[in-house]
Write a protein that holds these residues in place. Structure first.
Motif, PDB file in Angstrom:
ATOM      1  N   THR A   1      82.903  13.706   7.220  1.00 18.97           N
ATOM      2  CA  THR A   1      82.792  15.094   6.768  1.00 18.97           C
ATOM      3  C   THR A   1      81.390  15.648   6.985  1.00 18.97           C
TER       4      THR A   1
ATOM      5  N   ASN B   1      88.103  22.627   8.902  1.00 18.34           N
ATOM      6  CA  ASN B   1      88.578  21.257   9.011  1.00 18.34           C
ATOM      7  C   ASN B   1      90.081  21.203   9.188  1.00 18.34           C
TER       8      ASN B   1
ATOM      9  N   ARG C   1      86.427  17.751  11.351  1.00 18.82           N
ATOM     10  CA  ARG C   1      85.658  18.877  10.809  1.00 18.82           C
ATOM     11  C   ARG C   1      84.758  19.452  11.896  1.00 18.82           C
TER      12      ARG C   1
ATOM     13  N   ASN D   1      93.379  18.761   8.343  1.00 19.66           N
ATOM     14  CA  ASN D   1      93.852  17.677   7.493  1.00 19.66           C
ATOM     15  C   ASN D   1      95.237  17.240   7.939  1.00 19.66           C
TER      16      ASN D   1
ATOM     17  N   SER E   1      94.619  14.290   3.900  1.00 17.62           N
ATOM     18  CA  SER E   1      93.262  13.775   4.114  1.00 17.62           C
ATOM     19  C   SER E   1      92.628  14.462   5.318  1.00 17.62           C
ATOM     20  N   GLU E   2      91.322  14.682   5.229  1.00 11.77           N
ATOM     21  CA  GLU E   2      90.608  15.318   6.331  1.00 11.77           C
ATOM     22  C   GLU E   2      90.571  14.398   7.544  1.00 11.77           C
TER      23      GLU E   2
END
Length: 189
Positions: A149, A127, A137, A129, A133-134
């Protein structure tokens, strides 16, 4: 020559093991230190305080040299150079339940962005970021999720998408839906 003067020991070149004369450490020139094993230089710290492992001419703060990549040098300002003459890998190893990550930071934020990977109980993912924060992915099935996610399809986007164009090749269905209505476009191929 060896000189002892108070707490200082001075040598003119190298300290050599008596039973293994091709393994030693020493000072080949001013402000330079090296370690030699089996007759080959294993490590050098030069007058610029660059460290070379496997090279006597480190291109960066730390230069790990397995073999020559050809007539190429590291980009100016590089802190880590890993050089080889075949496939070249940088391995970040961690236990199954933990992350491996490349984290990008600055004085204002120690986590501006990162690229993370986890084994995730047999469902590995990668992933990206931003700001902690992501943002995206890629799961073990190759599905890409942006804003989610748990991508369920090859490209799964949660949020508004703006595009200059959209091309769908072959017999495909495009579905756009929200909680109440669905719009489906079907190709005529």
């Amino acid at each position: 020559n060896l000189t002892v003067n108070g707490a200082d020991v001075t040598i003119t070149a190298n300290i050599i093991h008596s039973g293994d004369t091709n393994t030693f450490f020493g000072f080949p020139s001013d402000d330079t230190f090296r370690i030699v094993t089996s007759g080959s230089e294993a490590l050098r710290v030069n007058s610029s305080q660059n460290v070379g492992i496997g090279t006597a001419s480190p291109d960066s703060t730390l230069h790990v040299h397995a073999a020559s990549a050809g007539s190429v040098t590291a980009l100016s300002g590089t802190n880590l150079t890993v050089e080889g003459n075949a496939n070249n890998y940088l391995s970040l190893l961690s236990p199954d339940a933990n992350l491996s990550a490349l984290v990008y930071g600055s004085p204002s934020s120690t986590n501006n962005a990162s690229i993370n990977s986890s084994y995730n109980s047999g469902s590995p993912y990668l992933n990206f970021n931003t700001g902690g924060s992501e943002a995206m992915r890629i799961d073990s099935s190759g599905n890409v999720g942006i804003g989610t996610t748990s991508p369920a399809t090859a490209l799964d986007v949660t949020g508004t998408v703006t595009a200059d164009g959209l091309t769908v090749d072959g017999a495909a269905t495009i579905s756009v839906s929200d909680n109440s209505d669905t719009l489906t476009l079907v190709s005529t191929d």
